[in-house]
Design a protein around this motif. Structure first.
Motif, PDB file in Angstrom:
ATOM      1  N   ASP A 174     -61.740 -21.565  22.119  1.00 22.82           N
ATOM      2  CA  ASP A 174     -60.392 -20.951  22.439  1.00 22.82           C
ATOM      3  C   ASP A 174     -59.674 -22.301  22.489  1.00 22.82           C
ATOM      4  O   ASP A 174     -59.706 -23.168  23.374  1.00 22.82           O
ATOM      5  CB  ASP A 174     -60.365 -20.256  23.920  1.00 22.82           C
ATOM      6  CG  ASP A 174     -61.345 -19.302  24.118  1.00 22.82           C
ATOM      7  OD1 ASP A 174     -61.195 -18.322  23.226  1.00 22.82           O
ATOM      8  OD2 ASP A 174     -62.096 -19.051  25.101  1.00 22.82           O
ATOM      9  N   LEU A 175     -58.590 -22.207  21.795  1.00 24.41           N
ATOM     10  CA  LEU A 175     -57.550 -23.102  21.510  1.00 24.41           C
ATOM     11  C   LEU A 175     -56.036 -22.632  22.257  1.00 24.41           C
ATOM     12  O   LEU A 175     -55.567 -21.603  22.391  1.00 24.41           O
ATOM     13  CB  LEU A 175     -57.280 -23.238  20.023  1.00 24.41           C
ATOM     14  CG  LEU A 175     -58.628 -23.709  19.435  1.00 24.41           C
ATOM     15  CD1 LEU A 175     -58.292 -23.850  17.810  1.00 24.41           C
ATOM     16  CD2 LEU A 175     -58.977 -25.160  19.683  1.00 24.41           C
ATOM     17  N   TYR A 176     -55.545 -23.734  22.793  1.00 27.13           N
ATOM     18  CA  TYR A 176     -54.298 -23.483  23.532  1.00 27.13           C
ATOM     19  C   TYR A 176     -53.393 -24.604  23.401  1.00 27.13           C
ATOM     20  O   TYR A 176     -53.793 -25.803  23.340  1.00 27.13           O
ATOM     21  CB  TYR A 176     -54.482 -23.668  25.282  1.00 27.13           C
ATOM     22  CG  TYR A 176     -55.420 -22.750  25.821  1.00 27.13           C
ATOM     23  CD1 TYR A 176     -55.160 -21.313  26.223  1.00 27.13           C
ATOM     24  CD2 TYR A 176     -56.863 -22.772  25.741  1.00 27.13           C
ATOM     25  CE1 TYR A 176     -55.836 -20.694  26.766  1.00 27.13           C
ATOM     26  CE2 TYR A 176     -57.903 -22.193  26.223  1.00 27.13           C
ATOM     27  CZ  TYR A 176     -57.441 -20.719  26.841  1.00 27.13           C
ATOM     28  OH  TYR A 176     -58.369 -19.931  27.210  1.00 27.13           O
ATOM     29  N   CYS A 177     -51.906 -24.048  22.707  1.00 25.13           N
ATOM     30  CA  CYS A 177     -50.980 -25.108  22.650  1.00 25.13           C
ATOM     31  C   CYS A 177     -50.155 -25.330  23.833  1.00 25.13           C
ATOM     32  O   CYS A 177     -49.536 -24.253  24.187  1.00 25.13           O
ATOM     33  CB  CYS A 177     -50.227 -24.305  21.590  1.00 25.13           C
ATOM     34  SG  CYS A 177     -48.986 -25.411  20.830  1.00 25.13           S
ATOM     35  N   GLN A 178     -50.409 -26.476  24.266  1.00 26.51           N
ATOM     36  CA  GLN A 178     -49.596 -26.607  25.501  1.00 26.51           C
ATOM     37  C   GLN A 178     -49.635 -28.273  25.989  1.00 26.51           C
ATOM     38  O   GLN A 178     -50.511 -29.061  25.202  1.00 26.51           O
ATOM     39  CB  GLN A 178     -49.960 -26.034  26.932  1.00 26.51           C
ATOM     40  CG  GLN A 178     -51.641 -26.399  27.133  1.00 26.51           C
ATOM     41  CD  GLN A 178     -51.668 -25.925  28.740  1.00 26.51           C
ATOM     42  OE1 GLN A 178     -52.439 -25.126  28.944  1.00 26.51           O
ATOM     43  NE2 GLN A 178     -51.397 -27.015  29.834  1.00 26.51           N
ATOM     44  N   ASP A 179     -48.951 -28.698  26.657  1.00 29.01           N
ATOM     45  CA  ASP A 179     -48.761 -30.017  27.216  1.00 29.01           C
ATOM     46  C   ASP A 179     -50.017 -30.038  28.294  1.00 29.01           C
ATOM     47  O   ASP A 179     -50.101 -29.407  28.993  1.00 29.01           O
ATOM     48  CB  ASP A 179     -47.485 -30.263  28.077  1.00 29.01           C
ATOM     49  CG  ASP A 179     -47.825 -31.995  28.752  1.00 29.01           C
ATOM     50  OD1 ASP A 179     -48.581 -32.629  28.543  1.00 29.01           O
ATOM     51  OD2 ASP A 179     -46.370 -32.151  29.051  1.00 29.01           O
ATOM     52  N   SER A 180     -51.063 -30.974  28.023  1.00 26.63           N
ATOM     53  CA  SER A 180     -52.352 -31.135  28.669  1.00 26.63           C
ATOM     54  C   SER A 180     -51.933 -31.739  30.043  1.00 26.63           C
ATOM     55  O   SER A 180     -52.948 -31.615  30.723  1.00 26.63           O
ATOM     56  CB  SER A 180     -53.348 -32.033  27.897  1.00 26.63           C
ATOM     57  OG  SER A 180     -53.584 -31.467  26.720  1.00 26.63           O
ATOM     58  N   LEU A 181     -50.916 -31.978  30.417  1.00 30.32           N
ATOM     59  CA  LEU A 181     -50.517 -32.738  31.727  1.00 30.32           C
ATOM     60  C   LEU A 181     -49.952 -31.658  32.470  1.00 30.32           C
ATOM     61  O   LEU A 181     -49.431 -31.879  33.679  1.00 30.32           O
ATOM     62  CB  LEU A 181     -49.728 -34.000  31.698  1.00 30.32           C
ATOM     63  CG  LEU A 181     -50.752 -35.229  30.861  1.00 30.32           C
ATOM     64  CD1 LEU A 181     -49.470 -36.329  30.881  1.00 30.32           C
ATOM     65  CD2 LEU A 181     -51.508 -35.724  32.069  1.00 30.32           C
ATOM     66  N   GLU A 182     -49.486 -30.303  32.063  1.00 31.41           N
ATOM     67  CA  GLU A 182     -48.931 -29.232  32.889  1.00 31.41           C
ATOM     68  C   GLU A 182     -50.324 -28.574  33.262  1.00 31.41           C
ATOM     69  O   GLU A 182     -51.381 -28.935  32.982  1.00 31.41           O
ATOM     70  CB  GLU A 182     -48.272 -28.344  31.755  1.00 31.41           C
ATOM     71  CG  GLU A 182     -47.043 -29.108  31.351  1.00 31.41           C
ATOM     72  CD  GLU A 182     -45.923 -29.107  32.343  1.00 31.41           C
ATOM     73  OE1 GLU A 182     -46.126 -28.869  33.435  1.00 31.41           O
ATOM     74  OE2 GLU A 182     -44.883 -29.612  32.103  1.00 31.41           O
ATOM     75  N   ASN A 183     -50.192 -27.501  33.949  1.00 26.33           N
ATOM     76  CA  ASN A 183     -51.250 -26.665  34.585  1.00 26.33           C
ATOM     77  C   ASN A 183     -52.050 -26.092  33.510  1.00 26.33           C
ATOM     78  O   ASN A 183     -51.528 -25.525  32.462  1.00 26.33           O
ATOM     79  CB  ASN A 183     -50.851 -25.551  35.396  1.00 26.33           C
ATOM     80  CG  ASN A 183     -50.149 -26.129  36.518  1.00 26.33           C
ATOM     81  OD1 ASN A 183     -50.476 -27.264  37.077  1.00 26.33           O
ATOM     82  ND2 ASN A 183     -49.458 -25.541  37.177  1.00 26.33           N
ATOM     83  N   TRP A 184     -53.361 -26.087  33.575  1.00 24.70           N
ATOM     84  CA  TRP A 184     -54.261 -25.788  32.505  1.00 24.70           C
ATOM     85  C   TRP A 184     -54.344 -24.338  32.733  1.00 24.70           C
ATOM     86  O   TRP A 184     -54.527 -23.772  33.688  1.00 24.70           O
ATOM     87  CB  TRP A 184     -55.814 -26.325  32.531  1.00 24.70           C
ATOM     88  CG  TRP A 184     -55.704 -27.873  32.024  1.00 24.70           C
ATOM     89  CD1 TRP A 184     -54.406 -28.399  31.701  1.00 24.70           C
ATOM     90  CD2 TRP A 184     -56.714 -28.569  31.738  1.00 24.70           C
ATOM     91  NE1 TRP A 184     -54.906 -29.832  31.354  1.00 24.70           N
ATOM     92  CE2 TRP A 184     -56.152 -29.849  31.420  1.00 24.70           C
ATOM     93  CE3 TRP A 184     -58.077 -28.452  31.849  1.00 24.70           C
ATOM     94  CZ2 TRP A 184     -57.310 -31.104  31.179  1.00 24.70           C
ATOM     95  CZ3 TRP A 184     -59.054 -29.595  31.591  1.00 24.70           C
ATOM     96  CH2 TRP A 184     -58.586 -30.792  30.917  1.00 24.70           C
ATOM     97  N   LEU A 185     -54.707 -23.373  31.432  1.00 26.69           N
ATOM     98  CA  LEU A 185     -54.662 -21.957  31.524  1.00 26.69           C
ATOM     99  C   LEU A 185     -56.210 -21.622  31.656  1.00 26.69           C
ATOM    100  O   LEU A 185     -56.386 -20.186  31.300  1.00 26.69           O
ATOM    101  CB  LEU A 185     -53.868 -21.269  30.496  1.00 26.69           C
ATOM    102  CG  LEU A 185     -52.611 -21.931  30.287  1.00 26.69           C
ATOM    103  CD1 LEU A 185     -51.700 -21.257  28.856  1.00 26.69           C
ATOM    104  CD2 LEU A 185     -51.725 -21.383  31.484  1.00 26.69           C
ATOM    105  N   ILE A 186     -57.133 -22.313  31.972  1.00 30.26           N
ATOM    106  CA  ILE A 186     -58.797 -22.186  31.837  1.00 30.26           C
ATOM    107  C   ILE A 186     -59.217 -22.426  32.915  1.00 30.26           C
ATOM    108  O   ILE A 186     -58.725 -23.196  33.866  1.00 30.26           O
ATOM    109  CB  ILE A 186     -59.030 -22.773  30.505  1.00 30.26           C
ATOM    110  CG1 ILE A 186     -58.957 -24.508  30.554  1.00 30.26           C
ATOM    111  CG2 ILE A 186     -58.727 -22.156  29.270  1.00 30.26           C
ATOM    112  CD1 ILE A 186     -59.522 -25.058  29.638  1.00 30.26           C
ATOM    113  N   GLU A 187     -60.355 -21.829  33.161  1.00 28.96           N
ATOM    114  CA  GLU A 187     -61.334 -22.248  34.503  1.00 28.96           C
ATOM    115  C   GLU A 187     -61.801 -23.784  34.156  1.00 28.96           C
ATOM    116  O   GLU A 187     -61.831 -24.259  33.189  1.00 28.96           O
ATOM    117  CB  GLU A 187     -62.415 -21.137  34.352  1.00 28.96           C
ATOM    118  CG  GLU A 187     -61.894 -19.742  35.010  1.00 28.96           C
ATOM    119  CD  GLU A 187     -63.222 -18.922  35.020  1.00 28.96           C
ATOM    120  OE1 GLU A 187     -64.278 -19.475  35.183  1.00 28.96           O
ATOM    121  OE2 GLU A 187     -63.113 -17.767  35.472  1.00 28.96           O
TER     122      GLU A 187
END
Length: 332
Positions: free
Chosen positions: A176-189
């Motif tokens: 599962d790949l997520y395009c986001q700033d890793s220093l923002e809240n993560w969208l995964i458990e």
């Protein structure tokens, strides 16, 4: 069987044809090429590539005999093309794929600390995915087992995620790949394991940096320092982190503040200084930092402190493995 140089030259030709016709960065042409080959169909959008290019690519694709190439050769060619893409597209040093030999070092330490294979694993700065995929591949081989790892990756660069997606497909990995700033809240458990070659540099979003204890007192904060803290925040209780970090974070003035803070937050497991000759610029020299999050069944133990000799010599890994075994036996 054709040698890898000849195969690479054929792939390079079709990538360049597509790049010229689509007028896209080299990395985009690499992604599109492998998508076409995997799907057995040339993707055309708004008349691009044009009919002449489609006809030429169809002929060149047939000559590749892609379906009969071993998966290992496909991935090797993809890796070489990715390296070329980093250079052609003017990517910075931190976006370069991690050398496979460093994945070997990570896997060697991981194998001593973690026996379970049904684990969730996240790389919060996945880039092309080379570190994550090589570590997982080596662990699967060492355990002679099927891949039971649940993988996820985060990156704020969509073109990097496209390359990571192709790499996963070529390795037959689900991710599962997520395009986001890793220093923002993560969208995964919260994952059981976090493994990453952390990008080095300043983090430009000062407002978000204020959410971290490791923020700079003045000016921009260090992204790699914030990412270590973000790792701790998002790691499952008693979970492990394997992070490639700059030596400047572990020693000197910065390390004098950071390491005591880190030692209070987690159980340090290992600090392995990587060979100097791996890095052209002394400022880019890195170490492997390994720690376990606090939680049930987590425990402190003597920290493995090691410095690897030149990895151009096989003896270096043999010596390191011996030291690793001695440490592992002692900690039990």
């Amino acid at each position: 069987m054709k040698n890898i140089e000849a195969i690479f030259a054929q792939f390079l030709e079709v990538v360049q044809i597509l790049q010229k016709n689509l007028n896209v960065p080299f990395a985009g042409a690499v992604t599109e090429t492998f998508d076409n080959l995997e799907n057995g169909k040339i993707k055309v959008e708004m008349g691009a590539p044009d009919k002449e290019a489609v006809a030429l690519l169809s002929k060149k694709y047939q000559e590749l005999n892609y379906d009969k190439l071993p998966s290992t050769q496909k991935y090797l060619v993809f890796t070489l093309l990715t390296l070329k893409a980093m250079k052609e597209d003017g990517r910075n040093y931190s976006q370069m794929p991690t050398p496979p030999v460093l994945a070997t070092v990570v896997a060697m330490v991981w194998d001593k600390l973690i026996t379970k294979t049904e684990l969730s694993v996240v790389d919060p700065a996945i880039g092309t995915g080379s570190l994550l995929y090589t570590v997982i591949d080596q662990l699967v081989q060492s355990h002679h087992s099927q891949n039971q790892y649940r993988l996820a990756g985060i990156d704020n660069d969509e073109s990097m995620l496209d390359l990571a997606d192709v790499g996963a497909h070529l390795n037959n990995y689900k991710i599962d790949l997520y395009c986001q700033d890793s220093l923002e809240n993560w969208l995964i458990e919260k994952p059981d394991v976090i493994v990453s070659d952390l990008p080095v540099g300043y983090y430009p979003i000062d407002k978000n940096a204020k959410n971290f204890a490791t923020q700079a007192k003045e000016g921009h904060s260090l992204a790699h320092e914030l990412l270590v803290e973000q790792t701790i925040k998002n790691l499952a209780p008693a979970g492990y982190a394997f992070l490639l970090v700059p030596n400047s974070l572990l020693g000197g003035k910065l390390g004098a503040e950071f390491m005591p803070w880190l030692a209070k937050k987690v159980y340090l497991q290992a600090v392995v200084q990587l060979p100097n000759d791996l890095f052209q610029n002394p400022l880019n020299q890195k170490s492997l930092l390994v720690f376990q999050n606090h939680g049930e069944n987590a425990q402190s133990r003597d920290v493995l402190l090691a410095k690897l000799g030149s990895l151009k010599e096989e003896k270096s890994l043999v010596d390191f493995n011996q030291k690793l075994n001695e440490w592992y036996t002692k900690k039990r």
